[in-house]
Design a protein around this motif. Structure first.
Motif, PDB file in Angstrom:
ATOM      1  N   ASP A   1       0.854  -1.192   0.000  1.00 28.13           N
ATOM      2  CA  ASP A   1       0.000   0.000   0.000  1.00 28.13           C
ATOM      3  C   ASP A   1       0.887   1.237   0.000  1.00 28.13           C
ATOM      4  O   ASP A   1       1.577   1.527   0.972  1.00 28.13           O
ATOM      5  CB  ASP A   1      -0.889  -0.040   1.248  1.00 28.13           C
ATOM      6  CG  ASP A   1      -1.847   1.137   1.343  1.00 28.13           C
ATOM      7  OD1 ASP A   1      -1.780   2.040   0.491  1.00 28.13           O
ATOM      8  OD2 ASP A   1      -2.661   1.139   2.285  1.00 28.13           O
TER       9      ASP A   1
ATOM     10  N   SER B   1      -0.319   4.388  -0.525  1.00 27.62           N
ATOM     11  CA  SER B   1      -1.194   5.552  -0.415  1.00 27.62           C
ATOM     12  C   SER B   1      -0.589   6.605   0.499  1.00 27.62           C
ATOM     13  O   SER B   1       0.377   6.359   1.220  1.00 27.62           O
ATOM     14  CB  SER B   1      -2.570   5.135   0.109  1.00 27.62           C
ATOM     15  OG  SER B   1      -2.444   4.551   1.387  1.00 27.62           O
TER      16      SER B   1
ATOM     17  N   THR C   1      -2.613   2.047  -4.684  1.00 32.37           N
ATOM     18  CA  THR C   1      -3.225   3.134  -3.913  1.00 32.37           C
ATOM     19  C   THR C   1      -4.732   2.946  -4.073  1.00 32.37           C
ATOM     20  O   THR C   1      -5.260   1.923  -3.673  1.00 32.37           O
ATOM     21  CB  THR C   1      -2.762   4.509  -4.427  1.00 32.37           C
ATOM     22  OG1 THR C   1      -2.971   4.581  -5.857  1.00 32.37           O
ATOM     23  CG2 THR C   1      -1.294   4.739  -4.136  1.00 32.37           C
TER      24      THR C   1
ATOM     25  N   THR D   1      -6.617   5.019  -0.792  1.00 36.59           N
ATOM     26  CA  THR D   1      -6.415   3.578  -0.625  1.00 36.59           C
ATOM     27  C   THR D   1      -7.655   2.832  -1.090  1.00 36.59           C
ATOM     28  O   THR D   1      -8.769   3.227  -0.754  1.00 36.59           O
ATOM     29  CB  THR D   1      -6.182   3.217   0.859  1.00 36.59           C
ATOM     30  OG1 THR D   1      -5.123   3.998   1.375  1.00 36.59           O
ATOM     31  CG2 THR D   1      -5.854   1.749   1.025  1.00 36.59           C
TER      32      THR D   1
ATOM     33  N   SER E   1       0.123  -2.862   4.708  1.00 36.69           N
ATOM     34  CA  SER E   1      -0.748  -1.688   4.653  1.00 36.69           C
ATOM     35  C   SER E   1      -1.049  -1.230   6.071  1.00 36.69           C
ATOM     36  O   SER E   1      -0.775  -1.945   7.044  1.00 36.69           O
ATOM     37  CB  SER E   1      -2.048  -2.041   3.922  1.00 36.69           C
ATOM     38  OG  SER E   1      -2.985  -0.991   3.954  1.00 36.69           O
TER      39      SER E   1
ATOM     40  N   ASP F   1      -9.078   1.491   5.538  1.00 37.02           N
ATOM     41  CA  ASP F   1      -9.999   1.417   4.411  1.00 37.02           C
ATOM     42  C   ASP F   1     -11.204   0.601   4.856  1.00 37.02           C
ATOM     43  O   ASP F   1     -11.205   0.006   5.944  1.00 37.02           O
ATOM     44  CB  ASP F   1      -9.296   0.771   3.204  1.00 37.02           C
ATOM     45  CG  ASP F   1     -10.080   0.914   1.912  1.00 37.02           C
ATOM     46  OD1 ASP F   1     -10.977   1.783   1.849  1.00 37.02           O
ATOM     47  OD2 ASP F   1      -9.819   0.159   0.961  1.00 37.02           O
TER      48      ASP F   1
END
Length: 282
Positions: free
Chosen positions: A93, A95, A131, A164, A187, A191
């Motif tokens: 991840d 993001s 992302t 994300t 991550s 989310d």
């Protein structure tokens, strides 16, 4: 033009030095964490076809090759051997929320350790950077050069968007990777709505979730009204926290054996060790 060329060489040299430092550190950690035994802790290895031979009393009848048997009018069985290579994937991840504090640097170190562990055991490794969308896919290969390229990508990667979407990443991986693999999903898991696809991936692969947490954003104490800028959306978020503490990291509805929580202010070697110790006791 000469000055620009010199500057590019200098930047490249600095990057190579950083990669080399990570490689030296990671190789030491691979010995400390995995001790060359990490292959035995995963069920990622399948069986691959090796040969056909005549059937002998005591052979498993499920391995009979009926096509060859029909042609020769004698029973033949398929022989299999254990797959010699694991297939590892890192789903990382990238993001904006993972640029908070030391998260990005910690993700790079964890990713490097896992990549070099695969290289040490001559296993294949691939990477998906994501992302809100899948931003880059590196197919699985083996070899030191391939691993060094992965580390360079982790250190240099600049995401195109800020948010994300774990659902997109998991669906993309499930679509392109049919062969059972060892998957590390790295991550902060900030989310929602990805649980169904997470369970599908858990059913198809040996999936390990590494949740990277910064304590500064983990808990908002009670007693005030706070305003924050969302790193991914850029919006200002107001949290009325006068009565109760507010936790940003929720419980993940997955088996604990598949989750590693790693805090940015701690040595990430310890939770990795504990994870592999738990797996050995299963």
């Amino acid at each position: 033009m000469k000055y620009r060329r010199k500057w590019l060489i200098m930047v490249s040299g600095e990057l190579l030095k950083r990669i080399r430092q990570i490689e030296i550190q990671s190789n030491k950690l691979v010995e400390e964490i995995f001790s060359g035994e990490y292959r035995s802790e995963f069920k990622g290895r399948g069986m691959e076809f090796e040969n056909i031979r005549k059937y002998y009393n005591g052979d498993d009848i499920r391995n009979i090759d009926w096509n060859v048997t029909a042609r020769h009018n004698k029973a033949f069985v398929k022989e299999f051997c254990e797959e010699r290579q694991l297939n590892m994937f890192l789903l990382i991840d990238m993001s904006r929320s993972n640029s908070f504090g030391r998260k990005k640097d910690l993700i790079a170190q964890i990713g490097a350790t896992l990549a070099f562990s695969a290289n040490k055991n001559n296993d294949k490794i691939g990477v998906i950077f994501f992302t809100e969308r899948v931003e880059k896919f590196i197919p699985s290969k083996n070899g030191r050069k391939h691993v060094l390229g992965i580390i360079e990508n982790i250190l240099n990667f600049t995401p195109m968007v800020r948010g994300t979407n774990l659902t997109n990443a998991l669906q993309h991986f499930n679509r392109i990777q049919k062969k059972r693999s060892v998957v590390f999903l790295i991550s902060d898991f900030l989310d929602e709505g990805y649980e169904r696809d997470l369970k599908i991936t858990l059913g198809r692969h040996d999936l390990v979730m590494i949740r990277v947490i910064d304590r500064a954003e983990e808990m908002i104490p009670a007693g005030a009204i706070f305003s924050f800028e969302d790193l991914e959306s850029g919006e200002t978020v107001v949290v009325d926290n006068l009565k109760n503490e507010y936790r940003r990291y929720n419980h993940l509805d997955i088996p604990r054996k598949n989750l590693i929580d790693i805090y940015t202010d701690e040595d990430y070697v310890k939770p990795l060790k504990q994870f592999f110790r738990r797996r050995r006791k299963r």
